[in-house]
Scaffold this motif. Structure first.
Motif, PDB file in Angstrom:
ATOM      1  N   LEU A   1      -3.787   2.218  11.091  1.00 32.32           N
ATOM      2  CA  LEU A   1      -5.349   2.341  11.677  1.00 32.32           C
ATOM      3  C   LEU A   1      -6.136   1.106  10.989  1.00 32.32           C
ATOM      4  N   GLY A   2      -6.399   0.942   9.650  1.00 37.36           N
ATOM      5  CA  GLY A   2      -7.105   0.014   9.028  1.00 37.36           C
ATOM      6  C   GLY A   2      -6.699  -1.353   9.584  1.00 37.36           C
ATOM      7  N   ARG A   3      -5.431  -1.515   9.587  1.00 28.26           N
ATOM      8  CA  ARG A   3      -5.121  -2.941  10.167  1.00 28.26           C
ATOM      9  C   ARG A   3      -5.150  -3.308  11.593  1.00 28.26           C
TER      10      ARG A   3
ATOM     11  N   VAL B   1       0.720  -1.423   0.171  1.00 27.81           N
ATOM     12  CA  VAL B   1       0.061   0.110   0.020  1.00 27.81           C
ATOM     13  C   VAL B   1       0.874   1.233  -0.040  1.00 27.81           C
ATOM     14  N   VAL B   2       1.949   1.213   0.979  1.00 24.30           N
ATOM     15  CA  VAL B   2       2.711   2.400   0.886  1.00 24.30           C
ATOM     16  C   VAL B   2       3.668   2.400  -0.340  1.00 24.30           C
ATOM     17  N   VAL B   3       4.099   1.312  -1.009  1.00 25.06           N
ATOM     18  CA  VAL B   3       4.895   1.391  -2.276  1.00 25.06           C
ATOM     19  C   VAL B   3       4.140   1.849  -3.214  1.00 25.06           C
TER      20      VAL B   3
ATOM     21  N   ALA C   1      -3.805  -2.554  18.467  1.00 33.62           N
ATOM     22  CA  ALA C   1      -4.452  -3.632  18.945  1.00 33.62           C
ATOM     23  C   ALA C   1      -3.538  -4.986  18.888  1.00 33.62           C
ATOM     24  N   GLY C   2      -3.124  -5.084  17.824  1.00 35.35           N
ATOM     25  CA  GLY C   2      -2.221  -6.247  17.386  1.00 35.35           C
ATOM     26  C   GLY C   2      -1.105  -6.040  18.219  1.00 35.35           C
ATOM     27  N   ALA C   3      -0.303  -4.911  18.289  1.00 40.77           N
ATOM     28  CA  ALA C   3       0.748  -4.998  19.202  1.00 40.77           C
ATOM     29  C   ALA C   3       0.447  -5.326  20.740  1.00 40.77           C
TER      30      ALA C   3
ATOM     31  N   GLY D   1       3.095   8.999   4.245  1.00 37.82           N
ATOM     32  CA  GLY D   1       2.616   9.294   5.283  1.00 37.82           C
ATOM     33  C   GLY D   1       1.341   8.821   5.638  1.00 37.82           C
ATOM     34  N   ALA D   2       0.226   9.330   4.688  1.00 35.79           N
ATOM     35  CA  ALA D   2      -0.928   8.823   4.594  1.00 35.79           C
ATOM     36  C   ALA D   2      -1.241   7.346   4.666  1.00 35.79           C
ATOM     37  N   ALA D   3      -0.595   6.567   3.802  1.00 35.53           N
ATOM     38  CA  ALA D   3      -0.544   5.105   3.554  1.00 35.53           C
ATOM     39  C   ALA D   3      -0.136   4.586   4.581  1.00 35.53           C
TER      40      ALA D   3
END
Lengths: 436, 436
Positions: B322-324, B66-68, B328-330, B314-316
């Protein structure tokens, strides 16, 4: 622009103001809302193409496909810091250093010109054990504390450091006296500044200067001035730092790095803006001895600097610049442009001088009484914008038009620029234009 | 590695040394020659996959698609500075500010954490008219002059500034006394440091600290310490700056920004490392009043900062984080990991404490006499590397294993990490391992 388009731009500006504040600078009374770029063109949200005769960051052209591909491919493959071995940073470093004189054989990568100048000052202070700085009057070299404390070319709240001496840069285009007289006087002033730093106990750590004296108004010092200045600084034990953020990568036409125009050997060269064609990339090139001294006594690390993507961007810019012989192009087109600009100036008393070299031009504007006119410069910049060409202005009196297009500017673009420039100057200097 | 592979790595290292110098830091006795990355994995030139349990810069995973894609698409469309209007920087700024408490409603973008901390200090000095700084002992906040003058956590040649007071950070994991006693003593020391700055005429401009006290060795101050410290600083007229370069973007599991763990209201928050997943990006978030004060009295401009590509990166990162639900996962994975690490520590007298929070762990290593052992920590790091897992070490005694994987670390990766960690600790603490 239609009323709707104005309203949309105003709404975006208000949102921008609520996020990064109203003081984050914007060009033009009615700012350009830009959505895409290609080569020497920027396209606005309302579909108008603007000829970019201002931006040097997109050195090899907006969205240069070679650079874009290099960034995209490397970003998809790997991006890490330099504490692992990676070919990319080594190859780019080798390519970059090959463009410098042999004594400049090491590089520190950074993410910006500010970081580069900040690091160069650290190296110079540590090497000399002195804090004194010689800078040019009306300088701007970046946004850190150390750089703000020595700037006279930008509004900052930090007072000028007691250890800073801003030098008046002599200018043969505005000084009617003989070059010998101008030269001798300016070097005497520099010697006095050095003596004053020594007398105050600051000593001389460095001279930091832009070889094209851009922010200062694209000044033209007499032949031998920079060489004489560098000799004085070296004689006082200081280092010479050439800031190539605006003058580097062939911009001047006659030299790949701006300091070479003055036939000097700087100890440190700092780079920024055009190095990554917009990707955040800067660096400090220096001697093996200075790197060794600094590197062996400081743990210097910069997380993002020299990462594989930044290195790929930098290498692509260098390949394009060298492969397409953009320096020679800047020399050739610059010469045509200069002839045309001189003609344009000769016909218009409002233009006092044509400044700059290569693909970097300044037109110094005056009013009907021959006084520096920031007002006319502003109105020409706005008129050019209305006519689809982007330029800006510089100098302590804000009256020098700054024309510094991407290096892929060609004859056809020059025609457009000259055409609009003549018309804009005429529109602004004609009596009825005053009311605009 | 084969002999040939060793020779190739040595040759690259020699070339690297001739370009960026022998002092540019490298991890490991036999450095990792890396060629690609994906998710939590880095692949070496000889085809070995290493589990990355060290790097926080690739926050949403190495080469996150997504970032790439965001970088590649925006780089192909437009990359310019912020003096033209552009949606990207505004949208990203809005997204970013939405993650902060309401009083933090403005952002300055920068290209690195160093630039961010440098700017935050300028803002604090100007606001307070004071120069005095409270920092933590064994701090590192960046590589500029101002930041070098206050660092005690890195070898620099600049002496500690007379205006700097490094605070000992209390640590409940190593101090056997009651938390009340520890807290009162530490706050008394902070009050003394403030009094000493005031007595010396420096005043208090700011407290600058990392909410996880990472470089300091992932210290655990008693509850109320940071809150008490912030109150003392505010009481003395100073500003509180939280450096979120290591603690931000959900890393701690229990808060999106590290300072929220301490229930304080910082005046300035600085960001760097993970913000662009490796793309050079940093920033300073602050109040509307502080931005107004600084912005209206300084012309602050940063050429690369907030450009459309940096904003897209930065937005990605933010969308992915947030989306993933990576915070919470951490928290979830961090809890499993902590339980397992506590068990692992309980069985091994060489591990004195398990430190950190969320997806950030420190194992404090001691020798057979219970003394801090940098040697064991180094050997565990090297042994982990031989076993295909990347970690590092921190702390004033260099004896705390630093485990800080990309936030896309999952249960299966944790199993590998724990398995190798147990084996590596045993290999290093077994008598025969000493000879290695």
């Amino acid at each position: 622009m239609s009323t709707d388009q104005h309203a949309a731009a105003d709404a975006l500006r208000a949102r921008r103001s609520a996020v990064i504040g109203p003081h984050s600078p914007l060009f033009y009374d009615q700012p350009l809302h830009v959505v895409s770029g290609q080569g020497v063109w920027l396209t606005s949200a309302n579909g108008v193409d603007y000829l970019d005769a201002y931006n040097n960051v997109p050195h090899v052209g907006h969205c240069n496909p070679v650079v874009v591909r290099a960034i995209a491919e490397q970003a998809a493959k790997l991006n890490v810091h330099t504490r692992y071995l990676h070919e990319g940073v080594v190859e780019y470093g080798e390519m970059l250093l090959a463009t410098f004189a042999p004594h400049l054989e090491r590089v520190f990568f950074t993410n910006s010109g500010s970081e580069a100048n900040e690091l160069a000052l650290r190296i110079a202070r540590q090497h000399t054990g002195a804090r004194g700085l010689l800078v040019t009057d009306f300088n701007y070299h970046g946004n850190t504390t150390s750089l703000a404390e020595m700037s006279t070319g930008l509004v900052v709240r930090e007072p000028l450091g007691a250890h800073v001496r801003p030098l008046r840069i002599p200018d043969v285009l505005s000084d009617p006296r003989s070059q010998d007289v101008v030269l001798a006087e300016a070097l005497r002033e520099a010697a006095d500044a050095i003596a004053s730093l020594q007398a105050a106990g600051h000593g001389v750590s460095a001279l930091l200067f832009d070889p094209l004296f851009t922010t200062e108004g694209l000044l033209h010092p007499p032949a031998g001035y920079v060489q004489g200045l560098a000799a004085l600084v070296h004689g006082a034990g200081g280092l010479v730092i050439a800031d190539e953020v605006q003058s580097g990568l062939g911009r001047s036409g006659s030299a790949f790095w701006g300091h070479e125009l003055h036939d000097i050997q700087p100890d440190l060269v700092t780079m920024g803006k055009p190095l990554g064609n917009g990707h955040p990339l800067g660096g400090v090139v220096t001697t093996a001895a200075l790197l060794e001294e600094f590197g062996s006594t400081n743990m210097y690390f910069n997380t993002f600097a020299g990462n594989p993507v930044s290195a790929a961007a930098g290498a692509a810019v260098l390949r394009e610049t060298l492969g397409r012989e953009l320096q020679a192009g800047a020399a050739r087109l610059g010469e045509h442009a200069r002839t045309a600009l001189e003609e344009l100036a000769a016909e218009r008393p409002g233009v006092r001088a044509v400044r700059g070299t290569g693909l970097f031009f300044g037109l110094e504007l005056v009013d009907d009484d021959g006084k520096a006119s920031a007002d006319r410069a502003k109105r020409v910049v706005e008129e050019m914008y209305r006519n689809g060409v982007l330029i800006s202005r510089i100098g302590p009196k804000d009256n020098v038009l700054k024309i510094r297009p991407p290096m892929v500017f060609e004859q056809e673009h020059l025609h457009v620029l000259l055409d609009r420039l003549g018309a804009s100057l005429d529109a602004v200097t004609e009596p009825e234009a005053v009311a605009r």
